[in-house]
Design a protein around this motif. Structure first.
Motif, PDB file in Angstrom:
ATOM      1  N   GLN A   1      39.406  45.187  36.075  1.00 64.17           N
ATOM      2  CA  GLN A   1      38.635  45.589  37.071  1.00 64.17           C
ATOM      3  C   GLN A   1      38.995  45.560  38.574  1.00 64.17           C
ATOM      4  O   GLN A   1      38.915  46.436  39.325  1.00 64.17           O
ATOM      5  CB  GLN A   1      37.095  44.954  37.405  1.00 64.17           C
TER       6      GLN A   1
ATOM      7  N   GLU B   1      32.711  40.602  40.365  1.00 64.00           N
ATOM      8  CA  GLU B   1      32.079  41.693  41.408  1.00 64.00           C
ATOM      9  C   GLU B   1      31.760  40.581  42.704  1.00 64.00           C
ATOM     10  O   GLU B   1      32.078  41.187  43.825  1.00 64.00           O
ATOM     11  CB  GLU B   1      30.655  41.802  40.967  1.00 64.00           C
TER      12      GLU B   1
ATOM     13  N   SER C   1      32.663  35.809  38.668  1.00 58.34           N
ATOM     14  CA  SER C   1      32.127  36.981  38.891  1.00 58.34           C
ATOM     15  C   SER C   1      33.202  37.843  39.536  1.00 58.34           C
ATOM     16  O   SER C   1      33.570  37.444  40.802  1.00 58.34           O
ATOM     17  CB  SER C   1      30.841  37.132  39.624  1.00 58.34           C
TER      18      SER C   1
ATOM     19  N   SER D   1      38.616  42.335  31.476  1.00 61.81           N
ATOM     20  CA  SER D   1      37.813  42.603  32.445  1.00 61.81           C
ATOM     21  C   SER D   1      38.590  42.134  33.819  1.00 61.81           C
ATOM     22  O   SER D   1      37.987  42.915  34.811  1.00 61.81           O
ATOM     23  CB  SER D   1      36.614  41.511  32.591  1.00 61.81           C
TER      24      SER D   1
ATOM     25  N   ALA E   1      33.675  41.330  46.307  1.00 67.31           N
ATOM     26  CA  ALA E   1      32.483  41.595  47.595  1.00 67.31           C
ATOM     27  C   ALA E   1      33.060  40.780  48.892  1.00 67.31           C
ATOM     28  O   ALA E   1      32.899  40.924  49.870  1.00 67.31           O
ATOM     29  CB  ALA E   1      31.349  41.060  47.080  1.00 67.31           C
TER      30      ALA E   1
END
Length: 363
Positions: A133, A107, A105, A130, A111
């Protein structure tokens, strides 16, 4: 006047500090330009765990803010256990998932608020578009590649990691060690006239089921570099099982069984951290009991060896290559003690002692 002097001194220190930690620009193993404002202090670590600890040195664990922990905790569970016993905080770090299981992930990685993400080349490739990102979020990604199994990639990965962590001198010392040992191995092999036939098998499934062999890469690539005649060449591409009949017909002079710390593999050859030599020897003997194996030159002459499958594709793999070099060219490597070299590497560069069985010859 005194206040002004102190203020001026403070400004000077700020300038000097800024100069000392000027912007870092480096090239990673994908040929990408990576820029950091200063040496990384908050690292999201995807792979190459021991290499990171070796290059980053003291305090390296404290700089890890997140992990792709699956390849460590699940692929090398006893190694993971050894490090989490030494550094319990590792087990409490956020796990961002694993590209192999498609659970990674971005994200979750962001985090952790990293100032650097470190990925293996295969992880970066798996993320595909991806991965952009991270760029969008302004977080630099450093791609390393010890999996390439070349001297050039090992050295470049080590030096790039040293630049990113502000430990260039340590990285250069490691690169020099690796290059020196690799060149010495190559010189010994070049001086040997022996070219034994070699069969390597991933000893994960037990003797009743044929495991993968390797050609070109992984242990197959190592055998080629060590002037062994790998019987898998021309039979498979990269990895795959060889038929039992073919192995018997080829009559290898040396057999290499790659073992590891696999969970739920009751018949596998257990090698690596926490592995007991007696059990490993018993499991290797079980392989030697296969139909027709007693007549193979390797078995008849006791030239069956076990090697830790996690020992390749890392900065300490030179010791494993020298172990295999000694198996193939015993005279050329007569004065080499690969197990002692591996132990010394841990003493000099890593924060734990490697307790277990990593290489062995069947008794």
């Amino acid at each position: 006047m005194k206040t002004l002097t102190l203020a001026a001194l403070s400004c000077s220190l700020i300038v000097l500090t800024s100069a000392a930690w000027a912007e870092i620009t480096l090239t990673d193993l994908k040929g990408r330009t990576v820029t950091l404002d200063a040496p990384a202090q908050r690292v999201m670590l995807g792979f190459y765990y021991e290499d990171f600890l070796a290059v980053a040195g003291d305090g390296a664990v404290d700089k890890i803010v997140g992990l792709s922990s699956g390849p460590w905790a699940e692929w090398r569970p006893k190694q993971w256990e050894a490090y989490t016993q030494k550094f319990p905080q590792l087990a409490d770090l956020p796990d961002v998932g694993d590209t192999e299981s498609s659970t990674f992930s971005i994200e979750a990685a962001l985090a952790t608020d990293p100032d650097l993400v470190i990925l293996a080349g295969w992880q970066y490739d798996a993320l595909g578009e991806s991965a952009q990102q991270f760029d969008t979020a302004g977080v630099p990604v450093l791609v390393l590649d010890y999996n390439a199994q070349t001297l050039e990639a090992h050295l470049a990965s080590t030096r790039a990691l040293g630049q990113a962590m502000g430990t260039e001198d340590r990285a250069e010392a490691l690169a020099t060690l690796y290059q020196t040992m690799t060149k010495d191995t190559a010189a010994r092999v070049a001086d040997s006239t022996e070219e034994p036939k070699v069969y390597v098998e991933l000893a994960q499934k037990g003797p009743d089921e044929v495991g993968n062999s390797y050609a070109g890469g992984m242990w197959g690539g190592v055998i080629d570099r060590l002037k062994g005649r790998n019987i898998a060449n021309g039979q498979i591409e990269n990895w795959g099982p060889l038929s039992p009949e073919y192995v018997l017909a080829e009559a290898p002079d040396v057999i290499l069984l790659a073992g590891s710390e696999w969970l739920n593999r009751p018949a596998s050859v257990p090698l690596g951290f926490g592995a007991e030599p007696k059990l490993a020897n018993e499991r290797m003997h079980a392989y030697m009991g296969r139909t027709g194996w007693a007549d193979l030159p390797a078995v008849a002459q006791g030239k069956v060896y076990g090697i830790y499958h996690g020992g390749s594709r890392t900065l300490s793999d030179f010791a494993y290559f020298r172990f295999l070099g000694k198996a193939l060219h015993p005279t050329a490597f007569a004065d080499v003690d690969p197990q002692a070299e591996l132990a010394q590497f841990y003493t000099d560069w890593l924060p734990i002692t490697p307790e277990g069985t990593f290489v062995m010859q069947v008794e």
